[in-house]
Design an enzyme around this catalytic site. Structure first.
Site, PDB file in Angstrom:
ATOM      1  N   GLY A 189      14.269 -18.294 -10.035  1.00 23.16           N
ATOM      2  CA  GLY A 189      14.078 -19.711  -9.740  1.00 23.16           C
ATOM      3  C   GLY A 189      13.719 -20.488 -10.996  1.00 23.16           C
ATOM      4  O   GLY A 189      13.869 -20.007 -12.110  1.00 23.16           O
ATOM      5  N   GLY A 190      13.213 -21.701 -10.780  1.00 18.20           N
ATOM      6  CA  GLY A 190      12.836 -22.552 -11.899  1.00 18.20           C
ATOM      7  C   GLY A 190      13.292 -23.982 -11.732  1.00 18.20           C
ATOM      8  O   GLY A 190      13.542 -24.681 -12.725  1.00 18.20           O
ATOM      9  N   GLN A 217      15.300 -16.308  -5.781  1.00 22.47           N
ATOM     10  CA  GLN A 217      13.976 -16.851  -5.488  1.00 22.47           C
ATOM     11  C   GLN A 217      13.962 -18.340  -5.791  1.00 22.47           C
ATOM     12  O   GLN A 217      14.415 -18.775  -6.846  1.00 22.47           O
ATOM     13  CB  GLN A 217      12.911 -16.130  -6.336  1.00 22.47           C
ATOM     14  CG  GLN A 217      11.477 -16.523  -6.011  1.00 22.47           C
ATOM     15  CD  GLN A 217      10.904 -17.584  -6.952  1.00 22.47           C
ATOM     16  OE1 GLN A 217      11.409 -17.771  -8.053  1.00 22.47           O
ATOM     17  NE2 GLN A 217       9.871 -18.280  -6.520  1.00 22.47           N
ATOM     18  N   SER A 218      13.485 -19.148  -4.854  1.00 17.16           N
ATOM     19  CA  SER A 218      13.364 -20.599  -5.024  1.00 17.16           C
ATOM     20  C   SER A 218      14.731 -21.223  -5.330  1.00 17.16           C
ATOM     21  O   SER A 218      15.664 -21.064  -4.547  1.00 17.16           O
ATOM     22  CB  SER A 218      12.341 -20.900  -6.122  1.00 17.16           C
ATOM     23  OG  SER A 218      12.014 -22.278  -6.154  1.00 17.16           O
ATOM     24  N   ALA A 219      14.869 -21.912  -6.470  1.00 12.60           N
ATOM     25  CA  ALA A 219      16.176 -22.472  -6.831  1.00 12.60           C
ATOM     26  C   ALA A 219      17.221 -21.377  -6.947  1.00 12.60           C
ATOM     27  O   ALA A 219      18.403 -21.586  -6.647  1.00 12.60           O
ATOM     28  CB  ALA A 219      16.062 -23.249  -8.143  1.00 12.60           C
ATOM     29  N   ASP A 261       3.910 -22.761   1.925  1.00 13.97           N
ATOM     30  CA  ASP A 261       4.725 -23.206   0.789  1.00 13.97           C
ATOM     31  C   ASP A 261       4.899 -24.718   0.863  1.00 13.97           C
ATOM     32  O   ASP A 261       5.535 -25.236   1.781  1.00 13.97           O
ATOM     33  CB  ASP A 261       6.090 -22.500   0.840  1.00 13.97           C
ATOM     34  CG  ASP A 261       6.908 -22.705  -0.434  1.00 13.97           C
ATOM     35  OD1 ASP A 261       6.729 -23.733  -1.097  1.00 13.97           O
ATOM     36  OD2 ASP A 261       7.733 -21.823  -0.742  1.00 13.97           O
ATOM     37  N   HIS A 309       4.283 -20.909  -2.355  1.00 11.98           N
ATOM     38  CA  HIS A 309       5.539 -20.663  -3.066  1.00 11.98           C
ATOM     39  C   HIS A 309       5.394 -19.547  -4.095  1.00 11.98           C
ATOM     40  O   HIS A 309       6.329 -18.771  -4.308  1.00 11.98           O
ATOM     41  CB  HIS A 309       5.963 -21.964  -3.759  1.00 11.98           C
ATOM     42  CG  HIS A 309       7.391 -22.002  -4.179  1.00 11.98           C
ATOM     43  ND1 HIS A 309       8.439 -22.012  -3.270  1.00 11.98           N
ATOM     44  CD2 HIS A 309       7.972 -22.047  -5.410  1.00 11.98           C
ATOM     45  CE1 HIS A 309       9.583 -22.063  -3.924  1.00 11.98           C
ATOM     46  NE2 HIS A 309       9.335 -22.072  -5.224  1.00 11.98           N
TER      47      HIS A 309
END
Length: 466
Positions: free
Chosen positions: A202-203, A273-275, A375, A407
């Site tokens: 992610g990021g 993960q995430s983005a 989250d 998150h």
């Protein structure tokens, strides 16, 4: 030999700003490590309403013709396709495919890190032109500094293992674009082919980097699982189409080459993960569209056992205002997603409901979505709703929610706490399902050691900007 960096400026730029033409800044980098390559790094400023985006499907009703016309979800605008291809010797290509000979020296790693630091600094300064002066992102940045400081003991230990472990193959080149590299985390023993996780970090589509997956890679490799952490270009160096293209090339490299590193090409799992979970979901959907339309592909979804999404967002329509309130301003987010008209195209939950791609949806592998109910970066409803939508259209899918987890709890704090980790245990159980011997080893595996004192983890939880 020291790497040479030559600035090149191209003034023949399309009119991306309404007021005046912008200049594309490019770097031609020659890297004389073990793998000599030439690559072109570029970035651009643009406004959303002026950028030409290819649609996912043509206006005709024929799905197959859309594939033949290359109008897929991951189609990259011509503007971003004008890059210099890597040039490599036969010896350098051989060392890409030979894990034992592609172990970079620490000195080469330092030089590579320095060149990437220069690039990231330049892109960071460019990012400031998008952010301007805003209290939300400044507050988040300061919170990130405090958060990182509190977890520093864990980061130091993970970083030491990342640079000095003999089981890690760093920066394997998988494509011909900037940052087309991946890290391989290999188990200590090599008895029999291993299951493989292709992981996309992610990021916020802005600060993603392959090393962010080091902790997960280290811990999964201890359970006899190979992990490939795939790097990809971030905004403003690239937009979402380029990120999807990078992820697809990285997965293709894993599918076609992982057997040389002891992996099982028929037991590959994609995880984000995430983005990165959003990018991975878009990549899988794009691949399904290509395969359903008999388009040209370099890897197959038949090799993918399952998709794991961790704390991801899958319906961007429901996230624009939420991200804006948290500092990822609407103008920046829409620039990343190539304009408001492209939001539907890059919302996997919306796209799977399109009747024109019904055949493609049936090719999506089993899906498991992990999310913490606490989250506040990406609400857990995103995973719950996407899983329900996939099931409604015949895809085997489920969401697993962790009460009160934020998150970063499920990805950083809990793994650094050591001992029992519910998300990690669930993930390993899915990967080792059907392998009684592996499940038996998991049951008797020693508890993971703590990396950060508990009081620091609790403080990090309270100041986390994510």
């Amino acid at each position: 030999m020291t790497s040479q960096i030559l600035p090149i400026t191209n003034h023949q730029t399309p009119n991306l700003h309404s007021s005046s033409a912008s200049t594309i800044s490019m770097l031609l980098k020659y890297d004389d490590q073990e793998n000599p390559t030439t690559s072109l790094l570029h970035s651009s400023s643009f406004k959303n309403n002026n950028m030409s985006i290819k649609p996912l499907l043509p206006r005709s009703s024929s799905f197959n013709s859309s594939i033949n016309n290359n109008n897929s979800i991951g189609a990259v605008p011509n503007f971003f396709q004008k890059t210099r291809r890597r040039v490599a010797s036969e010896d350098s290509l051989a060392c890409v495919s030979n894990g034992s000979s592609h172990r970079s020296s620490f000195g080469n790693d330092v030089r590579h890190a320095a060149s990437e630091t220069f690039l990231l600094t330049r892109l960071g300064l460019k990012m400031l032109t998008y952010l301007g002066v805003g209290y939300r992102w400044i507050t988040r940045f300061l919170a990130l500094g405090c958060y990182s400081l509190l977890l520093l003991p864990g980061f130091i230990q993970v970083g030491y293992h990342y640079f000095f472990s003999s089981e890690i193959r760093r920066s394997i080149v998988y494509g011909d674009k900037p940052r087309n590299r991946l890290d391989l985390f290999l188990p200590k023993n090599s008895d029999g082919p291993k299951p493989v996780v292709a992981f996309i970090t992610g990021g916020a589509w802005i600060i993603g980097y392959k090393a962010w997956g080091s902790l997960l890679g280290q811990q999964l490799s201890e359970r006899d699982i190979i992990v490939a952490c795939i790097d990809y270009r971030n905004f403003p160096q690239a937009t979402i189409s380029d990120m999807i293209d990078d992820a697809s090339q990285g997965i293709s490299f894993v599918c076609n080459n992982i057997a040389e590193y002891g992996g099982d090409p028929n037991r590959i799992y994609i995880m984000g993960q995430s983005a990165g979970a959003h990018i991975a979901a878009c990549t899988i959907l794009e691949q399904a569209i290509k395969e359903a339309g008999e388009g040209e592909t370099t890897w197959s979804l038949s090799q993918i056992k399952a998709y794991f999404g961790l704390s991801g967002g899958y319906n961007l329509f429901n996230l624009i205002d939420h991200f804006h309130s948290r500092g990822l301003y609407r103008s920046i987010f829409l620039s990343i997603m190539e304009g408001e008209e492209s939001i539907r195209r890059f919302s996997p939950e919306v796209m799977v409901q399109d009747p024109n791609i019904g055949n493609a949806v049936s090719l999506i592998p089993p899906t498991v979505l992990f999310h913490g109910t606490g989250d506040y970066s990406i609400p857990s409803d995103q995973s719950k709703s996407f899983a329900e939508t996939l099931k409604r259209f015949g895809v085997k899918a489920e969401s697993i929610l962790y009460e009160g987890k934020t998150h970063t709890d499920v990805f950083l704090q809990d793994p650094m706490r050591g001992g029992k980790d519910d998300m990690f245990d669930d993930l390993v159980a899915y990967i080792h399902a059907g392998d009684p011997e592996a499940l038996s080893r998991d049951a008797t595996a020693p508890p993971r050691r703590r990396l950060v004192p508990e009081f620091m983890l609790k403080l990090a939880h309270s100041v986390s900007p994510f």
